[in-house]
Design a protein around this motif. Sequence first.
Motif, PDB file in Angstrom:
ATOM      1  N   ILE A   1       0.842  -1.206   0.000  1.00  0.00           N
ATOM      2  CA  ILE A   1       0.000   0.000   0.000  1.00  0.00           C
ATOM      3  C   ILE A   1       0.873   1.251   0.000  1.00  0.00           C
ATOM      4  O   ILE A   1       0.668   2.182  -0.789  1.00  0.00           O
ATOM      5  CB  ILE A   1      -0.939   0.002   1.220  1.00  0.00           C
ATOM      6  N   ARG A   2       1.880   1.268   0.864  1.00  0.00           N
ATOM      7  CA  ARG A   2       2.758   2.444   0.922  1.00  0.00           C
ATOM      8  C   ARG A   2       3.539   2.601  -0.385  1.00  0.00           C
ATOM      9  O   ARG A   2       3.679   3.721  -0.903  1.00  0.00           O
ATOM     10  CB  ARG A   2       3.719   2.316   2.099  1.00  0.00           C
TER      11      ARG A   2
ATOM     12  N   ALA B   1       2.641   1.611  -3.359  1.00  0.00           N
ATOM     13  CA  ALA B   1       1.721   2.035  -4.418  1.00  0.00           C
ATOM     14  C   ALA B   1       1.429   3.527  -4.329  1.00  0.00           C
ATOM     15  O   ALA B   1       1.398   4.234  -5.345  1.00  0.00           O
ATOM     16  CB  ALA B   1       0.431   1.229  -4.339  1.00  0.00           C
ATOM     17  N   LEU B   2       1.213   4.027  -3.112  1.00  0.00           N
ATOM     18  CA  LEU B   2       0.930   5.452  -2.945  1.00  0.00           C
ATOM     19  C   LEU B   2       2.167   6.306  -3.215  1.00  0.00           C
ATOM     20  O   LEU B   2       2.079   7.386  -3.816  1.00  0.00           O
ATOM     21  CB  LEU B   2       0.389   5.715  -1.538  1.00  0.00           C
ATOM     22  N   ASP B   3       3.326   5.824  -2.780  1.00  0.00           N
ATOM     23  CA  ASP B   3       4.570   6.544  -3.085  1.00  0.00           C
ATOM     24  C   ASP B   3       4.779   6.635  -4.590  1.00  0.00           C
ATOM     25  O   ASP B   3       5.138   7.698  -5.123  1.00  0.00           O
ATOM     26  CB  ASP B   3       5.760   5.834  -2.444  1.00  0.00           C
ATOM     27  N   LEU B   4       4.563   5.515  -5.277  1.00  0.00           N
ATOM     28  CA  LEU B   4       4.730   5.500  -6.729  1.00  0.00           C
ATOM     29  C   LEU B   4       3.742   6.448  -7.396  1.00  0.00           C
ATOM     30  O   LEU B   4       4.074   7.133  -8.373  1.00  0.00           O
ATOM     31  CB  LEU B   4       4.539   4.070  -7.251  1.00  0.00           C
TER      32      LEU B   4
ATOM     33  N   LYS C   1      12.291   4.438  -7.620  1.00  0.00           N
ATOM     34  CA  LYS C   1      12.754   3.085  -7.967  1.00  0.00           C
ATOM     35  C   LYS C   1      12.357   2.092  -6.873  1.00  0.00           C
ATOM     36  O   LYS C   1      11.921   0.969  -7.152  1.00  0.00           O
ATOM     37  CB  LYS C   1      14.269   3.100  -8.139  1.00  0.00           C
ATOM     38  N   LYS C   2      12.503   2.518  -5.603  1.00  0.00           N
ATOM     39  CA  LYS C   2      12.125   1.653  -4.478  1.00  0.00           C
ATOM     40  C   LYS C   2      10.625   1.384  -4.483  1.00  0.00           C
ATOM     41  O   LYS C   2      10.178   0.254  -4.239  1.00  0.00           O
ATOM     42  CB  LYS C   2      12.537   2.316  -3.171  1.00  0.00           C
ATOM     43  N   ALA C   3       9.836   2.421  -4.769  1.00  0.00           N
ATOM     44  CA  ALA C   3       8.384   2.256  -4.803  1.00  0.00           C
ATOM     45  C   ALA C   3       7.972   1.289  -5.901  1.00  0.00           C
ATOM     46  O   ALA C   3       7.128   0.407  -5.694  1.00  0.00           O
ATOM     47  CB  ALA C   3       7.715   3.611  -5.003  1.00  0.00           C
ATOM     48  N   GLU C   4       8.577   1.435  -7.090  1.00  0.00           N
ATOM     49  CA  GLU C   4       8.256   0.520  -8.196  1.00  0.00           C
ATOM     50  C   GLU C   4       8.634  -0.906  -7.829  1.00  0.00           C
ATOM     51  O   GLU C   4       7.882  -1.851  -8.104  1.00  0.00           O
ATOM     52  CB  GLU C   4       8.997   0.945  -9.459  1.00  0.00           C
TER      53      GLU C   4
ATOM     54  N   LYS D   1       6.100  -4.094  -7.775  1.00  0.00           N
ATOM     55  CA  LYS D   1       6.339  -5.279  -8.609  1.00  0.00           C
ATOM     56  C   LYS D   1       6.526  -6.538  -7.765  1.00  0.00           C
ATOM     57  O   LYS D   1       6.099  -7.625  -8.164  1.00  0.00           O
ATOM     58  CB  LYS D   1       7.553  -5.039  -9.507  1.00  0.00           C
ATOM     59  N   ALA D   2       7.144  -6.378  -6.601  1.00  0.00           N
ATOM     60  CA  ALA D   2       7.311  -7.530  -5.708  1.00  0.00           C
ATOM     61  C   ALA D   2       5.950  -8.040  -5.246  1.00  0.00           C
ATOM     62  O   ALA D   2       5.714  -9.260  -5.164  1.00  0.00           O
ATOM     63  CB  ALA D   2       8.162  -7.139  -4.506  1.00  0.00           C
ATOM     64  N   TYR D   3       5.043  -7.113  -4.958  1.00  0.00           N
ATOM     65  CA  TYR D   3       3.699  -7.515  -4.542  1.00  0.00           C
ATOM     66  C   TYR D   3       2.970  -8.223  -5.686  1.00  0.00           C
ATOM     67  O   TYR D   3       2.334  -9.265  -5.473  1.00  0.00           O
ATOM     68  CB  TYR D   3       2.898  -6.303  -4.077  1.00  0.00           C
TER      69      TYR D   3
END
Length: 812
Positions: A546-547, A549-552, A791-794, A798-800
């Motif tokens: 969730i975090r 996705a919102l950061d991205l 990059k961390k948000a993406e 993608k991991a999820y």
Amino acid sequence: MVARLLSRILCSFLIVLACASCMTLSLSTPVPVALRPSSSPTLRRTTTMSAIQKQAEEQGEVVRKMKEAIKADPASHSKEDLDKAVALLKELKAKADDPMNALEDPVTKGKYELVRSVGEECVADGELAMLLSKKPETFVLYDGFEPSGRMHIAQGVFKAMNVNKCTRAGGTFIFWVADWFALMNDKMGGDLHKIKVVGKYLVEVWKATGMDMDRVKFVWSSDEITNNATAYWTQALDVARRTTVARVKKCCQIMGRLENKLTAAQILYPLMQCTDIFFLKADICQLGVDQRKVNMLAREYCDSAGIKTKPIILSHHMLYGLKKGQEKMSKSDPDSAIFMEDTTEDVARKMNNAYCPSKPEEAEGTKDADAELDAGLESMHLTADALKNPCLDYVQHIIFSVPDASFEAGGKTYKDFTSVEADFLSGALPEAGLKEALVNAVNKLLDPVRKHFAEDANAKAILAQVMEWKRETLVPDKSLKRLAVAAEGPVCVVFAPLASAEVTLGSLLSTIAQLESAPAGQQAVLWCADWSAFALNACGGDAGAIRAALDLYVHALTAVKPDLMAKVKVLFQSEAILTDPSLYWISVINVGRTFQLQKIRDVDESNEYAGQVVASLMHVGDVLALAPASIACCPADKALMDLAVSYYTDTSITEIPTPTVNTVPAVASLLKPLHMLPEGPLNADDDLQILDQSMDVGRKMKRAFCEPANIEHCPPITLAEAVALRGGGSLTISRKPDNGGDKTYTTLADLQADFKSEALHPGDLKPTVTKALDAFLQPIRDRIKADAGAKKAEAGVKAYLKKVAAANKKKK
């Protein structure tokens, strides 16, 4: 032949021997030993359990050898002999696996009998036996109480004796002092200091009653919830997202009403009580029978959350009120119970006036279905009792709750309740004699409390302070309670869409349109409701996803509209809440008290989970915290925004202005008309997403619906207007001179007119719009490469998605 005969005789002998051993084991009953004090070292368990397991292993070896012999020589053993051996093996294994076998250890059995005597019901007995076997000196029990000013005799004497039994057995008893909930309910004028003093008064009562405090802890909810807000409230939200509204409604009897008359706040209380159990890491919930349904909810939550070890529910008896027809005592009716501060005269008056039938009386008709009912009458008592005599109830559960108690009545000394009951029902012990004896016995139990508050300086001072407050008229502060999020000047709030690992381009474009609509002079604020998203089970309830996705989402907005986002203040809900979690949640609960449950459900009744109720109440709390001058939203969210505004009008709020709600048309990025979409989940190519690469955009646009002359359903024109024409932009169609040559459009009307007249062909429109879309998304790709946070948000998103894909594959 002789060898085969000898083999069969030997096998039969082994089977008989094993059966005899099993029978001997089943019939032998160890003599329970007295429990030692909890401070003494724990005795090692006997080898009874290992003996059963050993027999099962030996029988398993017998079966294995029989099968090997049969394989070598089918005539070596009969099928009947093998079946008997296998049946015995199963019987031994079942006995070895039975958790009640733990009681074959005399120490464990002694502990079990002591703890089990506390409860009218235990869910489940086998689990309790195993708990006491595995954690003989470290198991934790819990009960909670709200410091409300008075303690009746069941909470005082009965509870103290039950606690002593549990701690003697080796447990640690945690009292959850619900001072925060008392504050929330405006007890003691809503003054937390006064509430804490009342809590200390109740602790002094228990000390005087004889509660052994060596293994008792008092945990103050106001401190614990504030200091551990993230752990507590995310646990509560997790319970909410996994529990249906219908299930929670069944628990609402603990709040004083049955299911059919509920405010939204009454859905929150069971969720929080369920949270308390896991927050305190309680092994045993030792509360009254009236709390059974919410405690059972905690066990059901374990199934949903994949928690193997469930809390054990040990529910104690609920005493009758002293008046006829009172299924329980009531603090609001002083004559319904004996209270710990009652004088000798109070006790005599109440007991002499108490209802005391010697035979069952006929019910006085049926109450009106719409009449107010007391809380949980239908589940207040688990054992059948046609007499419902409160005087006998006091004898059984108050007088004889004290160890080695006796009861002097009618010139006779009773050592057990059964004898008292028998004499009363036969007439040998008259009502007057029973009541006189009860007055004397109850006063003896209360005398140490009276003495403690008369002679102990600290206790005397606390009581004097509490009594002084009782004489005062404490008026709670009725001003608006809300979290105040710092903002400069008037604010226009835009609520980010529900967190998703697959964000559509349409969602991004809609948010941009809402932010751009902020009135002049108002600070645009983007509110990212991450905790509400968790309550609504967004991203499968994965808080990290969730975090991410919102950061991205914020990074994507910043990439495509840097000038706009430079003026926007981005706030995350959880971070704002944690600046003053107590004040925020009080505001949320106050909202729930104002609204009927159905009003909240009307916002989105398709969502059957309690998380919908919690998230909706949180949304109103968010609006109060932001105190916006205006709210910009898409039409689909209008009902939720109107809910918040209605709270202002319903409660006549004057401290902050009522916001105006401005709806901004949503932008769709669907590539097919709605009637052409499949039922259920969309196909991957039916919508554009913000993480699409150039090849994805090209492939999807080739398949996009684009019927010549059809401007009613033309996704390429809709997208062209959103990414190219809006805000004074242009779209240039490149084509050969034979097809009309290049043409630049600056208005949607011109583009639609040419397409409708077929002056503009889909084959020319699609490639141009494809390039415009790809160019619009390119800054997002660039930011992900260049910015570590993006990059961390993406990577998190993608991991999820990878985890979800793996789980779906496993299901198939």
